[in-house]
Design a protein around this motif. Structure first.
Motif, PDB file in Angstrom:
ATOM      1  N   ASP A  40      22.647 -58.459 124.148  1.00 15.80           N
ATOM      2  CA  ASP A  40      22.769 -59.553 124.451  1.00 15.80           C
ATOM      3  C   ASP A  40      21.736 -60.519 124.888  1.00 15.80           C
ATOM      4  O   ASP A  40      21.547 -61.893 124.997  1.00 15.80           O
ATOM      5  CB  ASP A  40      23.669 -59.262 125.956  1.00 15.80           C
ATOM      6  N   GLY A  41      19.923 -59.880 125.818  1.00 16.86           N
ATOM      7  CA  GLY A  41      19.363 -60.478 126.100  1.00 16.86           C
ATOM      8  C   GLY A  41      18.429 -60.682 123.997  1.00 16.86           C
ATOM      9  O   GLY A  41      18.223 -62.528 124.168  1.00 16.86           O
ATOM     10  N   ASN A  42      18.209 -60.380 123.580  1.00 14.39           N
ATOM     11  CA  ASN A  42      17.491 -61.158 122.090  1.00 14.39           C
ATOM     12  C   ASN A  42      18.658 -62.267 121.388  1.00 14.39           C
ATOM     13  O   ASN A  42      18.125 -63.469 121.149  1.00 14.39           O
ATOM     14  CB  ASN A  42      17.418 -60.132 121.216  1.00 14.39           C
ATOM     15  N   THR A  43      19.763 -61.718 121.767  1.00 18.13           N
ATOM     16  CA  THR A  43      21.328 -62.412 121.264  1.00 18.13           C
ATOM     17  C   THR A  43      20.931 -64.222 121.663  1.00 18.13           C
ATOM     18  O   THR A  43      21.167 -65.268 121.132  1.00 18.13           O
ATOM     19  CB  THR A  43      22.445 -62.192 121.275  1.00 18.13           C
ATOM     20  N   GLY A  44      20.928 -64.136 122.618  1.00 17.28           N
ATOM     21  CA  GLY A  44      20.828 -65.561 123.778  1.00 17.28           C
ATOM     22  C   GLY A  44      19.248 -65.674 123.590  1.00 17.28           C
ATOM     23  O   GLY A  44      19.243 -66.833 123.135  1.00 17.28           O
ATOM     24  N   LEU A  45      18.278 -65.399 123.095  1.00 15.37           N
ATOM     25  CA  LEU A  45      16.670 -65.849 122.777  1.00 15.37           C
ATOM     26  C   LEU A  45      17.362 -66.514 121.426  1.00 15.37           C
ATOM     27  O   LEU A  45      16.316 -67.527 121.762  1.00 15.37           O
ATOM     28  CB  LEU A  45      16.210 -64.801 122.911  1.00 15.37           C
ATOM     29  N   LEU A  46      18.433 -66.438 120.927  1.00 14.49           N
ATOM     30  CA  LEU A  46      18.200 -67.695 119.517  1.00 14.49           C
ATOM     31  C   LEU A  46      18.389 -68.558 119.791  1.00 14.49           C
ATOM     32  O   LEU A  46      17.865 -69.896 119.802  1.00 14.49           O
ATOM     33  CB  LEU A  46      20.008 -66.680 118.536  1.00 14.49           C
ATOM     34  N   GLN A  47      19.479 -69.198 120.724  1.00 15.87           N
ATOM     35  CA  GLN A  47      19.850 -70.228 121.144  1.00 15.87           C
ATOM     36  C   GLN A  47      18.949 -71.541 121.900  1.00 15.87           C
ATOM     37  O   GLN A  47      18.310 -72.634 121.589  1.00 15.87           O
ATOM     38  CB  GLN A  47      20.387 -70.321 122.004  1.00 15.87           C
ATOM     39  N   THR A  48      17.772 -70.506 122.908  1.00 12.57           N
ATOM     40  CA  THR A  48      16.622 -70.068 123.527  1.00 12.57           C
ATOM     41  C   THR A  48      15.515 -71.424 122.943  1.00 12.57           C
ATOM     42  O   THR A  48      15.103 -71.447 122.667  1.00 12.57           O
ATOM     43  CB  THR A  48      16.102 -69.446 124.496  1.00 12.57           C
ATOM     44  N   VAL A  49      15.751 -70.394 121.508  1.00 13.45           N
ATOM     45  CA  VAL A  49      14.003 -70.622 120.496  1.00 13.45           C
ATOM     46  C   VAL A  49      14.785 -71.984 120.414  1.00 13.45           C
ATOM     47  O   VAL A  49      14.061 -72.684 120.115  1.00 13.45           O
ATOM     48  CB  VAL A  49      14.255 -69.661 119.249  1.00 13.45           C
ATOM     49  N   PHE A  50      15.830 -71.964 119.427  1.00  7.86           N
ATOM     50  CA  PHE A  50      16.314 -73.525 119.270  1.00  7.86           C
ATOM     51  C   PHE A  50      16.101 -74.869 120.292  1.00  7.86           C
ATOM     52  O   PHE A  50      15.469 -76.027 119.800  1.00  7.86           O
ATOM     53  CB  PHE A  50      17.939 -73.320 118.718  1.00  7.86           C
ATOM     54  N   ILE A  51      16.455 -74.521 121.707  1.00  9.79           N
ATOM     55  CA  ILE A  51      16.365 -75.348 122.482  1.00  9.79           C
ATOM     56  C   ILE A  51      15.124 -76.506 122.149  1.00  9.79           C
ATOM     57  O   ILE A  51      14.569 -76.988 122.752  1.00  9.79           O
ATOM     58  CB  ILE A  51      17.020 -75.148 123.270  1.00  9.79           C
ATOM     59  N   LEU A  52      14.502 -75.073 123.011  1.00 12.13           N
ATOM     60  CA  LEU A  52      12.859 -74.660 123.609  1.00 12.13           C
ATOM     61  C   LEU A  52      12.250 -75.500 122.839  1.00 12.13           C
ATOM     62  O   LEU A  52      11.234 -76.502 122.341  1.00 12.13           O
ATOM     63  CB  LEU A  52      12.230 -73.486 123.062  1.00 12.13           C
ATOM     64  N   CYS A  53      11.870 -75.647 121.299  1.00 12.97           N
ATOM     65  CA  CYS A  53      11.204 -76.787 120.084  1.00 12.97           C
ATOM     66  C   CYS A  53      11.740 -77.449 119.454  1.00 12.97           C
ATOM     67  O   CYS A  53      11.211 -78.158 119.707  1.00 12.97           O
ATOM     68  CB  CYS A  53      12.045 -75.245 118.278  1.00 12.97           C
ATOM     69  N   TYR A  54      13.310 -77.822 120.169  1.00 12.17           N
ATOM     70  CA  TYR A  54      14.201 -79.278 119.974  1.00 12.17           C
ATOM     71  C   TYR A  54      14.139 -79.915 121.497  1.00 12.17           C
ATOM     72  O   TYR A  54      13.425 -80.932 121.345  1.00 12.17           O
ATOM     73  CB  TYR A  54      15.504 -79.083 120.060  1.00 12.17           C
ATOM     74  N   MET A  55      13.634 -79.375 122.270  1.00 10.37           N
ATOM     75  CA  MET A  55      12.876 -80.191 123.745  1.00 10.37           C
ATOM     76  C   MET A  55      11.398 -79.958 123.489  1.00 10.37           C
ATOM     77  O   MET A  55      11.320 -81.978 124.135  1.00 10.37           O
ATOM     78  CB  MET A  55      12.969 -79.303 124.976  1.00 10.37           C
ATOM     79  N   VAL A  56      10.423 -79.916 123.257  1.00  9.44           N
ATOM     80  CA  VAL A  56       9.432 -79.920 122.911  1.00  9.44           C
ATOM     81  C   VAL A  56       8.912 -81.280 121.819  1.00  9.44           C
ATOM     82  O   VAL A  56       8.473 -81.935 121.533  1.00  9.44           O
ATOM     83  CB  VAL A  56       8.223 -78.878 122.162  1.00  9.44           C
ATOM     84  N   ALA A  57      10.202 -81.399 120.636  1.00 10.31           N
ATOM     85  CA  ALA A  57       9.567 -82.102 119.096  1.00 10.31           C
ATOM     86  C   ALA A  57      10.098 -83.060 120.221  1.00 10.31           C
ATOM     87  O   ALA A  57       9.600 -84.821 119.268  1.00 10.31           O
ATOM     88  CB  ALA A  57      10.752 -81.917 118.383  1.00 10.31           C
ATOM     89  N   ALA A  58      10.948 -83.611 121.293  1.00 13.55           N
ATOM     90  CA  ALA A  58      11.825 -84.876 121.437  1.00 13.55           C
ATOM     91  C   ALA A  58      11.056 -85.617 122.034  1.00 13.55           C
ATOM     92  O   ALA A  58      10.767 -87.349 121.650  1.00 13.55           O
ATOM     93  CB  ALA A  58      12.974 -84.393 122.387  1.00 13.55           C
ATOM     94  N   PRO A  59       9.708 -85.772 122.616  1.00 11.07           N
ATOM     95  CA  PRO A  59       8.779 -86.521 122.955  1.00 11.07           C
ATOM     96  C   PRO A  59       8.483 -86.805 122.083  1.00 11.07           C
ATOM     97  O   PRO A  59       7.801 -88.263 122.439  1.00 11.07           O
ATOM     98  CB  PRO A  59       8.144 -86.042 124.474  1.00 11.07           C
ATOM     99  N   ILE A  60       8.249 -86.495 120.888  1.00 12.26           N
ATOM    100  CA  ILE A  60       6.914 -87.047 119.658  1.00 12.26           C
ATOM    101  C   ILE A  60       7.299 -87.672 119.399  1.00 12.26           C
ATOM    102  O   ILE A  60       7.213 -88.816 118.678  1.00 12.26           O
ATOM    103  CB  ILE A  60       6.558 -85.509 118.606  1.00 12.26           C
ATOM    104  N   PHE A  61       8.948 -87.292 119.591  1.00 15.27           N
ATOM    105  CA  PHE A  61      10.121 -88.577 118.692  1.00 15.27           C
ATOM    106  C   PHE A  61      10.329 -89.855 119.001  1.00 15.27           C
ATOM    107  O   PHE A  61       9.892 -90.974 118.645  1.00 15.27           O
ATOM    108  CB  PHE A  61      10.863 -87.335 118.111  1.00 15.27           C
ATOM    109  N   GLY A  62      10.144 -89.236 120.454  1.00 13.04           N
ATOM    110  CA  GLY A  62      10.543 -90.317 121.380  1.00 13.04           C
ATOM    111  C   GLY A  62       9.153 -91.786 121.618  1.00 13.04           C
ATOM    112  O   GLY A  62       9.293 -92.281 121.331  1.00 13.04           O
TER     113      GLY A  62
END
Length: 496
Positions: A81-103
């Motif tokens: 369950d922990g590693n499965t939840g990490l799938l979405q966490t990896v997605f969102i972490l990369c998303y949020m790090v990239a967002a200010p750059i694109f802003g």
């Protein structure tokens, strides 16, 4: 004055003296009245908005393909369950790090080029992820992170283009339509993933449809969206709506707001309390929706096993009925919630200037209550669980367009892309970047203390989910705090 030349390459926008860059409005002196008819957006503007809405649909379909076939992916890669939840966490972490750059890029460079590159990139990576074998789970995790980077370009920049195309009244309506495609795309992501897995008996095919849709979106973007869209100023928006403007006497050296650095923009936004508190309220929303979106189908599956409604899945392709039902609920409640929220805001603004944050606060409190009840009845009545989850999602969806509109009128336009990017960063960093993983590791920790059984598999998820109800209450409190500052910050944004 807009520069008439069209530049098709990704290069810096002209200076504020040549373009209406953000809030670079001239400080105008008293002058004669000139009657100006209320402008009606041309048909092309609606067509551009439609293309951007279609892109937003694909964006969020890609977000929720994984949760739609989560049980299949968990079995295929043999994930806890922990590693499965990490799938979405990896997605969102990369998303949020990239967002200010694109802003930053969106405030200074050609937005059409950035959007097109983002669509091409995330569609290509999504297609490639469908060919990963079970022995390379780390590549699958990496691919989800890369998709997050691509989608960040779209979520950051597309709303600012719509805001520039329409004046205040129409802007709220068009942003509501744009944000309707968050729940619609999310729900269709579940439906597409579950449907393709069921039709082909192979969950990999779920990742091969949205790239084709992305190609169409890219073609429409190239053909229909102009290379540059004029950035409206706060003064321009206010004057266009009134239909009567004062024109300054022609004087050399008219003063314009100076172009600021990114650090100056961030410091200014940090002093904008309406922006700060509404962003924290959105963070609570993101925490709850992230956890629900990732785990609800699997939670319902475990609840049905405990009730004896289904047998444990031991085959390669598991039943996807919960994902289909939850996807349908997400679409229906999303559309209804966004429309209801926008209409309630439109009506209540006429009698209360603080209506927007108060609507958001009330909906968060009600949503938290509904979700708590859904968790409590899950072991005994699956129908009631679906009903209360639907109401919980409905009241969460009320806030999507309203929160964005709050940002757009309390932040000066030249900082809006940066503000949206920072809001994405904060809401995901403290919200849905961690909530799926947190739910997973809490579930793992509870299961580790007890003998392995289907009953404790369900209880561990149920106890983990309770945290979402309490976070929802905190979110309502943040929106109440927003209401204390909303009027002052709106006036300040209009003044600039």
């Amino acid at each position: 004055m807009q520069n008439p030349s069209e530049n098709t390459s990704l290069q810096s926008q002209p200076s504020p003296e040549e373009w209406n860059y953000g809030a670079t409005a001239a400080h105008m002196s008293q002058g004669p009245f000139v009657s100006v008819s209320k402008s009606v957006p041309p048909r092309r503007d609606y067509l551009i908005a439609a293309v951007l809405c279609y892109g937003n649909l694909i964006n969020f379909m890609d977000w929720f393909i994984v949760p739609g076939i989560l049980l299949d992916i968990q079995k295929y890669f043999e994930l806890s369950d922990g590693n499965t939840g990490l799938l979405q966490t990896v997605f969102i972490l990369c998303y949020m790090v990239a967002a200010p750059i694109f802003g930053y890029l969106g405030d200074r460079y050609n937005r059409k080029i950035i959007l097109g590159a983002g669509i091409f990139f995330w569609s290509g990576v999504t297609l490639g992820s469908s060919f990963i074998s079970e022995s390379y789970s780390w590549i699958f995790f990496l691919s989800r992170g890369l998709v997050g980077i691509g989608t960040a370009s779209y979520s950051t920049i597309a709303p600012t283009i719509i805001a520039d195309l329409f004046e205040e009244g129409k802007r709220t309506t068009m942003l509501s339509i744009f944000y309707i495609f968050i729940p619609v795309g999310s729900g269709l992501g579940y439906v597409l993933a579950a449907g393709m897995a069921h039709a082909t008996d192979d969950w990999h095919w779920a990742f091969r449809i949205t790239p084709c849709m992305g190609v169409l979106a890219l073609v429409l973007l190239i053909l229909l969206v102009p290379h540059r869209t004029q950035r409206r100023t706060a003064a321009h928006r206010a004057l266009s709506i009134s239909g009567m403007i004062r024109v300054a006497a022609e004087k050399p050296g008219v003063h314009r707001t100076a172009k600021t650095t990114w650090c100056q923009d961030v410091l200014s936004l940090a002093k904008n309390w309406s922006f700060v508190w509404s962003s924290l309220g959105l963070t609570a929303m993101a925490f709850v929706t992230g956890a629900l979106g990732m785990w609800v189908p699997l939670f319902l599956y475990r609840a049905q096993i405990v009730q004896g409604l289904v047998t444990p899945c031991l085959q390669e392709s598991c039943s996807s009925s919960n994902s289909l039902i939850f996807g349908g609920i997400t679409i229906g409640t999303g559309i209804l919630g966004v429309v209801a929220g926008a209409e309630a805001a439109r009506r209540l603004r006429k009698i209360n200037n603080k209506a927007d944050p108060l609507i958001c606060a009330a909906s968060m409190f009600i949503s938290a209550l509904c979700l708590y009840v859904a968790l409590m009845v899950a072991q005994t009545n699956i129908l009631l669980t679906f009903i209360f989850i639907a109401f919980g999602e409905l009241f969460l969806s009320v806030n999507w367009a309203v929160v964005t509109d709050i940002l757009l009128y309390v932040v000066t336009p030249r900082r809006q892309s940066t503000a949206i990017a920072l809001q994405i960063l904060v809401s995901h960093l403290l919200g849905d970047a961690g909530s799926p993983y947190l739910i997973g590791i809490i579930s793992n920790a509870i299961q580790a203390k007890h003998a392995q059984s289907f009953q404790w598999s369900f209880w561990s998820m149920q106890y983990s989910f309770i945290i979402c109800a309490f976070v929802g209450v905190f979110g309502g409190g943040f929106f109440l705090l927003t209401s204390f500052y909303i009027e002052e910050d709106r006036k300040e944004a209009e003044r600039l």
